[in-house]
Design a protein around this motif. Structure first.
Motif, short mmCIF file in Angstrom:
data_model
loop_
_atom_site.label_atom_id
_atom_site.label_comp_id
_atom_site.label_asym_id
_atom_site.label_seq_id
_atom_site.Cartn_x
_atom_site.Cartn_y
_atom_site.Cartn_z
N TYR A 1 0.82 -1.21 0.00
CA TYR A 1 0.00 0.00 0.00
C TYR A 1 0.86 1.26 0.00
CZ TYR A 1 -3.65 -3.36 1.15
OH TYR A 1 -4.51 -4.43 1.13
N SER A 2 2.02 1.20 0.61
CA SER A 2 2.91 2.36 0.57
C SER A 2 3.36 2.66 -0.85
CB SER A 2 4.14 2.10 1.46
OG SER A 2 3.77 2.02 2.81
N GLY A 3 3.57 1.60 -1.65
CA GLY A 3 3.94 1.80 -3.04
C GLY A 3 2.84 2.50 -3.82
N PHE A 4 1.60 2.08 -3.61
CA PHE A 4 0.48 2.75 -4.28
C PHE A 4 0.33 4.19 -3.78
CE2 PHE A 4 -0.92 -1.68 -5.04
CZ PHE A 4 -1.17 -1.59 -6.39
N ARG A 5 0.56 4.40 -2.50
CA ARG A 5 0.45 5.74 -1.95
C ARG A 5 1.49 6.67 -2.58
NH1 ARG A 5 -3.29 8.62 0.30
NH2 ARG A 5 -2.56 9.96 -1.39
N ARG A 6 2.71 6.18 -2.79
CA ARG A 6 3.76 6.99 -3.41
C ARG A 6 3.38 7.38 -4.84
NH1 ARG A 6 7.05 3.22 -0.71
NH2 ARG A 6 7.33 2.01 -2.62
N VAL A 7 2.84 6.42 -5.59
CA VAL A 7 2.43 6.72 -6.96
C VAL A 7 1.31 7.73 -6.97
CG1 VAL A 7 1.40 5.75 -9.05
CG2 VAL A 7 3.17 4.46 -7.84
N ALA A 8 0.34 7.56 -6.09
CA ALA A 8 -0.79 8.49 -6.02
C ALA A 8 -0.32 9.90 -5.66
CB ALA A 8 -1.81 7.99 -5.01
N ASP A 9 0.58 9.99 -4.71
CA ASP A 9 1.10 11.31 -4.32
C ASP A 9 1.84 11.98 -5.47
OD1 ASP A 9 0.03 11.00 -1.79
OD2 ASP A 9 1.93 10.38 -0.86
N ALA A 10 2.53 11.16 -6.28
CA ALA A 10 3.31 11.71 -7.38
C ALA A 10 2.43 12.34 -8.45
CB ALA A 10 4.18 10.63 -8.00
N VAL A 11 1.18 11.86 -8.60
CA VAL A 11 0.31 12.38 -9.65
C VAL A 11 -0.94 13.08 -9.09
CG1 VAL A 11 1.08 10.67 -11.33
CG2 VAL A 11 -0.91 10.15 -9.89
N GLY A 12 -0.99 13.24 -7.77
CA GLY A 12 -2.11 13.94 -7.16
C GLY A 12 -3.42 13.18 -7.21
N ALA A 13 -3.37 11.86 -7.08
CA ALA A 13 -4.58 11.04 -7.19
C ALA A 13 -5.09 10.61 -5.82
CB ALA A 13 -4.29 9.79 -8.02
N LEU A 14 -6.40 10.35 -5.76
CA LEU A 14 -7.00 9.73 -4.59
C LEU A 14 -6.59 8.25 -4.54
CD1 LEU A 14 -10.58 11.21 -4.99
CD2 LEU A 14 -8.98 11.80 -3.16
N THR A 15 -6.66 7.66 -3.35
CA THR A 15 -6.33 6.25 -3.21
C THR A 15 -7.54 5.48 -2.68
OG1 THR A 15 -5.38 6.84 -1.05
CG2 THR A 15 -3.85 6.44 -2.88
N MET A 16 -7.79 4.34 -3.31
CA MET A 16 -8.88 3.46 -2.89
C MET A 16 -8.37 2.03 -2.91
SD MET A 16 -12.54 2.80 -4.81
CE MET A 16 -13.55 1.35 -4.42
N ALA A 17 -8.66 1.29 -1.85
CA ALA A 17 -8.30 -0.13 -1.78
C ALA A 17 -9.58 -0.93 -1.60
CB ALA A 17 -7.34 -0.40 -0.63
N ASP A 18 -9.80 -1.89 -2.49
CA ASP A 18 -10.89 -2.84 -2.35
C ASP A 18 -10.29 -4.11 -1.76
OD1 ASP A 18 -12.85 -4.75 -2.57
OD2 ASP A 18 -13.32 -4.37 -4.67
N VAL A 19 -10.51 -4.31 -0.46
CA VAL A 19 -9.88 -5.44 0.24
C VAL A 19 -10.90 -6.55 0.52
CG1 VAL A 19 -8.14 -3.95 1.25
CG2 VAL A 19 -10.23 -4.42 2.54
N SER A 20 -11.88 -6.68 -0.37
CA SER A 20 -12.97 -7.63 -0.14
C SER A 20 -12.47 -9.03 0.19
CB SER A 20 -13.88 -7.69 -1.36
OG SER A 20 -14.60 -6.49 -1.51
#
Length: 420
Positions: free
Chosen positions: A180-199
């Motif tokens: 999740y930290s990896g996704f957070r870094r990518v999102a921060d780099a492009v100014g995106a919201l983050t959503m995790a579907d952990v069903s």
């Protein structure tokens, strides 16, 4: 109550009884399925099913809401505490609905979402071309690398190219822990919201065995309440406080009418169960059982997507391992009492109705009390069933062994015995 149903509608009663017998005598290996608690079943069959409750506690559109408010407040409070969320909404009727709610709450039609490719482990509701959401939002895809794991340099490259408004992670058949930290870094780099579907792994997160995306700064987390959580079939949306009003409004009146209060009562029960020490032990056993099952399959020479698993599921390439398409493998396994599901493998050349693999997991066997020895036996039975295609005597022998195994580990049933 069962006597009443049997007398009034024997056709329905017989089907229910047949399903109970099937669940007892066959082994559920589909990783998205589980056996819920008898207490959850009891809550589902209550008078809350009679009540319309549009709105939210303290602000309903109908009267007579004293106890519905108690139930919903309890469920939300338990969800917030269990997952460490600022806000929880328990009204979503399903996994598909909860994800649609988030898209509509935080995005505008035409906005871009970066999500995992379906054949690499993503989910239908993450923008599959056949879903309605793919007609509303612009979905872009990232894939796992050649080693079967997500390459965050590639995710970042795609994100910088398409500039998504949201980065979505989560899966239905990805056998590895998510970074999740990896996704957070990518999102921060492009100014995106983050959503995790952990069903799939919601229960394993609640049980403290897998990482919690909320602890890595994710904006929204969704999970179904069945699967590894062992609750009723429903959806749970967890979010930062700043998104609470938008999400609640998107659920009602945006997408849904009256919530299913009997289901919310059952969700509250399941969340109480998930907060107990025994559930943490269950989650740990689910993961250790998956390691044993995957390890034994590898010893038999089975080809597993990504070479193993970090969570509760694995995907076997049945074409590569046994020369059998996933659809046919699923049928062969079902005939011997092993319930699996056909599954696409990365960049599968076959259609979703045929597939090159099958998916299996350990939540349900673990619920029955099975451990390492049983997982080794299950792997052996799985391999025998596929290696001996066309051997009717061999199939019957396997079926007998599965029945015997299931008899030693009964599945949790209804509160009332069949004879009641």
């Amino acid at each position: 109550m069962r006597d009443l149903l049997q007398e009034y509608d024997p056709e329905v009663f017989d089907a229910i009884l047949g399903e109970e017998r099937r669940q007892q005598s066959e082994l559920e290996l589909i990783p998205s399925e589980n056996y819920t608690y008898p207490e959850v079943l009891a809550a589902l069959g209550t008078v809350f099913t009679n009540k319309y409750s549009e709105g939210y506690p303290g602000n309903r559109y109908y009267g007579g809401q004293t106890y519905t408010d108690v139930i919903e407040r309890l469920a939300c409070a338990r969800a917030r505490e269990l997952f460490g969320a600022d806000h929880a909404n328990v009204q979503a009727l399903s996994g598909a609905a909860m994800n649609q709610v988030v898209y509509y709450a935080l995005l505008e039609p035409g906005d871009s979402i970066l999500a995992m490719d379906l054949t690499h482990g993503g989910h239908l509701t993450h923008g599959s071309p056949v879903s309605h959401m793919a007609r509303v939002f612009q979905f872009h895809r990232y894939k796992a690398g050649a080693d079967g794991r997500i390459d965050f340099d590639e995710v970042l490259r795609i994100a910088e190219q398409v500039r998504p408004k949201m980065i979505l992670c989560g899966h239905s058949s990805y056998p590895r822990e998510l970074d999740y930290s990896g996704f957070r870094r990518v999102a921060d780099a492009v100014g995106a919201l983050t959503m995790a579907d952990v069903s799939h792994v919601g229960g394993l997160i609640a049980g403290g065995q897998l990482a919690n995306p909320l602890e890595h700064g994710f904006d929204v987390v969704t999970t179904t309440t069945h699967k590894s959580l062992r609750g009723p079939r429903g959806g749970l949306i967890l979010s930062k406080g700043e998104f609470a009003k938008k999400i609640d409004k998107s659920v009602f009146p945006g997408l849904q009418g009256g919530p299913h209060m009997h289901t919310i009562a059952a969700i509250a029960v399941a969340l109480k169960k998930a907060a107990e020490p025994e559930f943490r032990e269950y989650a740990a056993r689910t993961l250790s059982n998956a390691q044993v099952l995957a390890g034994r399959l590898l010893e038999h020479g089975a080809q597993l997507v990504s070479g193993g698993t970090d969570n509760h599921l694995m995907v076997v390439n049945t074409v590569g391992s046994y020369g059998i398409e996933g659809r046919d493998a699923q049928k062969l396994l079902e005939e011997v009492g092993l319930a699996t599901n056909k599954q696409l493998i990365p960049d599968d050349s076959l259609s979703a109705q045929r597939t090159s693999g099958v998916r299996l997991g350990t939540p349900a066997p673990t619920t029955r009390g099975m451990g390492a020895g049983e997982m080794t036996a299950v792997a052996d039975l799985f391999v025998r069933a596929l290696q001996n295609k066309g051997d009717s005597d061999g199939a019957e022998a396997i079926r007998s062994e599965v029945r015997a195994l299931c008899a030693r580990f009964p599945a949790p049933g209804p509160l009332l015995p069949t004879s009641a």
